[in-house]
Scaffold this motif. Sequence first.
Motif, PDB file in Angstrom:
ATOM      1  N   SER A   1       0.805  -1.199  -0.119  1.00 51.47           N
ATOM      2  CA  SER A   1       0.017   0.005   0.065  1.00 51.47           C
ATOM      3  C   SER A   1       0.949   1.155   0.016  1.00 51.47           C
ATOM      4  N   HIS A   2       0.452   2.244  -0.680  1.00 51.12           N
ATOM      5  CA  HIS A   2       1.029   3.772  -0.634  1.00 51.12           C
ATOM      6  C   HIS A   2       0.439   4.533   0.459  1.00 51.12           C
ATOM      7  N   ILE A   3      -0.445   3.871   1.122  1.00 47.45           N
ATOM      8  CA  ILE A   3      -1.161   4.486   2.330  1.00 47.45           C
ATOM      9  C   ILE A   3      -0.518   4.230   3.611  1.00 47.45           C
ATOM     10  N   LEU A   4       0.508   4.945   4.047  1.00 44.90           N
ATOM     11  CA  LEU A   4       1.575   4.348   5.065  1.00 44.90           C
ATOM     12  C   LEU A   4       0.694   4.269   6.505  1.00 44.90           C
ATOM     13  N   SER A   5      -0.333   5.348   6.605  1.00 46.77           N
ATOM     14  CA  SER A   5      -1.097   5.148   7.720  1.00 46.77           C
ATOM     15  C   SER A   5      -1.899   3.764   7.885  1.00 46.77           C
ATOM     16  N   GLU A   6      -2.175   3.400   6.567  1.00 47.71           N
ATOM     17  CA  GLU A   6      -3.188   2.213   6.677  1.00 47.71           C
ATOM     18  C   GLU A   6      -2.047   0.907   6.994  1.00 47.71           C
ATOM     19  N   VAL A   7      -0.958   0.899   6.528  1.00 46.97           N
ATOM     20  CA  VAL A   7       0.078  -0.158   6.804  1.00 46.97           C
ATOM     21  C   VAL A   7       0.375  -0.270   8.385  1.00 46.97           C
ATOM     22  N   GLU A   8       0.605   1.247   8.769  1.00 44.79           N
ATOM     23  CA  GLU A   8       1.007   1.499  10.201  1.00 44.79           C
ATOM     24  C   GLU A   8      -0.190   0.933  11.035  1.00 44.79           C
ATOM     25  N   ARG A   9      -1.491   1.075  10.746  1.00 48.96           N
ATOM     26  CA  ARG A   9      -2.475   0.584  11.730  1.00 48.96           C
ATOM     27  C   ARG A   9      -2.615  -0.866  11.416  1.00 48.96           C
ATOM     28  N   LEU A  10      -2.383  -1.642  10.290  1.00 47.64           N
ATOM     29  CA  LEU A  10      -2.801  -2.851  10.221  1.00 47.64           C
ATOM     30  C   LEU A  10      -1.498  -3.936  10.227  1.00 47.64           C
ATOM     31  N   ALA A  11      -0.555  -3.501   9.867  1.00 49.36           N
ATOM     32  CA  ALA A  11       0.453  -4.519   9.759  1.00 49.36           C
ATOM     33  C   ALA A  11       1.441  -4.925  11.369  1.00 49.36           C
ATOM     34  N   ASP A  12       1.656  -6.024  11.319  1.00 45.95           N
ATOM     35  CA  ASP A  12       2.461  -6.747  12.275  1.00 45.95           C
ATOM     36  C   ASP A  12       4.177  -6.359  12.190  1.00 45.95           C
ATOM     37  N   ARG A  13       4.249  -6.369  10.851  1.00 47.55           N
ATOM     38  CA  ARG A  13       5.765  -6.405  10.458  1.00 47.55           C
ATOM     39  C   ARG A  13       5.717  -5.256   9.085  1.00 47.55           C
ATOM     40  N   VAL A  14       6.798  -4.826   8.710  1.00 44.18           N
ATOM     41  CA  VAL A  14       7.009  -4.116   7.651  1.00 44.18           C
ATOM     42  C   VAL A  14       8.105  -4.240   6.804  1.00 44.18           C
ATOM     43  N   VAL A  15       7.888  -4.728   5.537  1.00 47.64           N
ATOM     44  CA  VAL A  15       9.140  -4.881   4.690  1.00 47.64           C
ATOM     45  C   VAL A  15       9.539  -3.687   3.622  1.00 47.64           C
ATOM     46  N   ILE A  16      10.412  -3.292   3.624  1.00 46.76           N
ATOM     47  CA  ILE A  16      10.688  -1.873   2.780  1.00 46.76           C
ATOM     48  C   ILE A  16      11.524  -2.388   1.704  1.00 46.76           C
ATOM     49  N   ILE A  17      10.941  -2.217   0.553  1.00 49.78           N
ATOM     50  CA  ILE A  17      12.071  -2.407  -0.857  1.00 49.78           C
ATOM     51  C   ILE A  17      12.176  -1.345  -1.501  1.00 49.78           C
ATOM     52  N   ARG A  18      13.430  -1.248  -2.147  1.00 48.00           N
ATOM     53  CA  ARG A  18      13.757  -0.215  -3.287  1.00 48.00           C
ATOM     54  C   ARG A  18      14.818  -0.703  -4.201  1.00 48.00           C
ATOM     55  N   GLU A  19      14.644  -0.292  -5.409  1.00 49.11           N
ATOM     56  CA  GLU A  19      15.280  -0.590  -6.556  1.00 49.11           C
ATOM     57  C   GLU A  19      15.625  -2.285  -6.641  1.00 49.11           C
ATOM     58  N   GLY A  20      14.523  -3.131  -6.440  1.00 50.18           N
ATOM     59  CA  GLY A  20      14.341  -4.671  -6.304  1.00 50.18           C
ATOM     60  C   GLY A  20      15.470  -5.176  -5.176  1.00 50.18           C
ATOM     61  N   VAL A  21      15.506  -4.220  -4.039  1.00 49.75           N
ATOM     62  CA  VAL A  21      16.407  -4.894  -2.755  1.00 49.75           C
ATOM     63  C   VAL A  21      15.532  -4.659  -1.665  1.00 49.75           C
ATOM     64  N   VAL A  22      15.372  -5.656  -0.777  1.00 47.12           N
ATOM     65  CA  VAL A  22      14.727  -5.324   0.421  1.00 47.12           C
ATOM     66  C   VAL A  22      15.798  -4.773   1.331  1.00 47.12           C
ATOM     67  N   VAL A  23      15.168  -3.408   1.746  1.00 54.18           N
ATOM     68  CA  VAL A  23      16.379  -2.681   2.277  1.00 54.18           C
ATOM     69  C   VAL A  23      16.332  -2.403   3.933  1.00 54.18           C
ATOM     70  N   GLU A  24      14.905  -3.101   4.252  1.00 52.83           N
ATOM     71  CA  GLU A  24      14.661  -2.957   5.853  1.00 52.83           C
ATOM     72  C   GLU A  24      13.498  -3.774   6.129  1.00 52.83           C
ATOM     73  N   GLN A  25      13.349  -4.496   7.158  1.00 53.18           N
ATOM     74  CA  GLN A  25      12.337  -5.148   7.679  1.00 53.18           C
ATOM     75  C   GLN A  25      12.071  -5.303   9.054  1.00 53.18           C
ATOM     76  N   GLY A  26      11.027  -5.569   9.650  1.00 53.93           N
ATOM     77  CA  GLY A  26      11.020  -5.533  11.133  1.00 53.93           C
ATOM     78  C   GLY A  26       9.557  -5.266  11.643  1.00 53.93           C
ATOM     79  N   THR A  27       9.266  -5.080  12.694  1.00 55.11           N
ATOM     80  CA  THR A  27       8.339  -4.462  13.494  1.00 55.11           C
ATOM     81  C   THR A  27       8.461  -3.215  13.469  1.00 55.11           C
TER      82      THR A  27
END
Length: 296
Positions: free
Chosen positions: A187-213
């Motif tokens: 989702s591009h709605i970050l508040s939506e992800v913040e409310r719903l997600a247990d964990r977050v995975v951030i991807i940039r240019e085809g690489v996962v650059v950060e993940q965790g709670t």
Amino acid sequence: MDTVIKIDKLQKKFGKFEALKDVSFEVKKGEVVGFIGPNGAGKSTTIRVLLGILKRSGGSVEVFGKDAWDDEIEIHKRLSYVPGDVALWGNMTGGEIIDLFIKLHGGAKRNKRDELIKKFELDPKKKAKNYSKGNRQKVGLIAALSVDSDLYILDEPTSGLDPLMEAVFQEEIEQLKNEGKSILLSSHILSEVERLADRVVIIREGVVVEQGTLDEMRHLTRSNVILQTTGDLSVFKNMTGVYDFQQKGKELSFSIDHEHINDLLKVAATMPMDKFEIVPPTLEALFITHYENDEA
């Protein structure tokens, strides 16, 4: 906790272009994972590989312990998918399309279809060619949420929906989470992800650059502090890790690095406080700060 999705060192090339270079993450049973990144980062490509629409160039992708490409048909029996732009048959009504999707999946949960049509305020008798983008999304969401799946893959599912309908969607996702369902939410709605997600995975240019709670990722940026005191205000201004210091009378506002919050609390405890607030960073702040630091 059972692993529902397991992606390890996923790569995908289109000719010489590497859309995915190194994508690794997991989704556990009963977990909501937010999958975020800027446009063109590789989110939708990753999801298409997960769905068996695209064949990977390298790495491994498993859903329910099965290969996403080789066992695509078996996997699809247990999942629901909503893309960011739902394409429909123009001469069919919304209700007919929902019923067709449900039938293809194998049947709906009792009364769930009608309940969702009412909640999303969809006119099921109108032909799809007369639907707005938001109403097309509603058809896809209603069909996906009406069936009993073990995994829900949602790629920008609320695109085109107004805030009231976004709230309805979030309520439904929270209910699925309570039922122990697994959800991958891009989702591009970050508040939506913040409310719903247990964990977050951030991807940039085809690489996962950060993940965790979110709590694990708070180190990426600073907390905001607002306080009022009759004590020596200069003490806070001169503290290590304090930025964006502003003073209005007896009220101070500033940001502080995560590792220096304990120092702040020790100083604040020695002074009379009329007001003291520490607000942790939002997902949006984490996201923006991460990319600012990366570009620097």
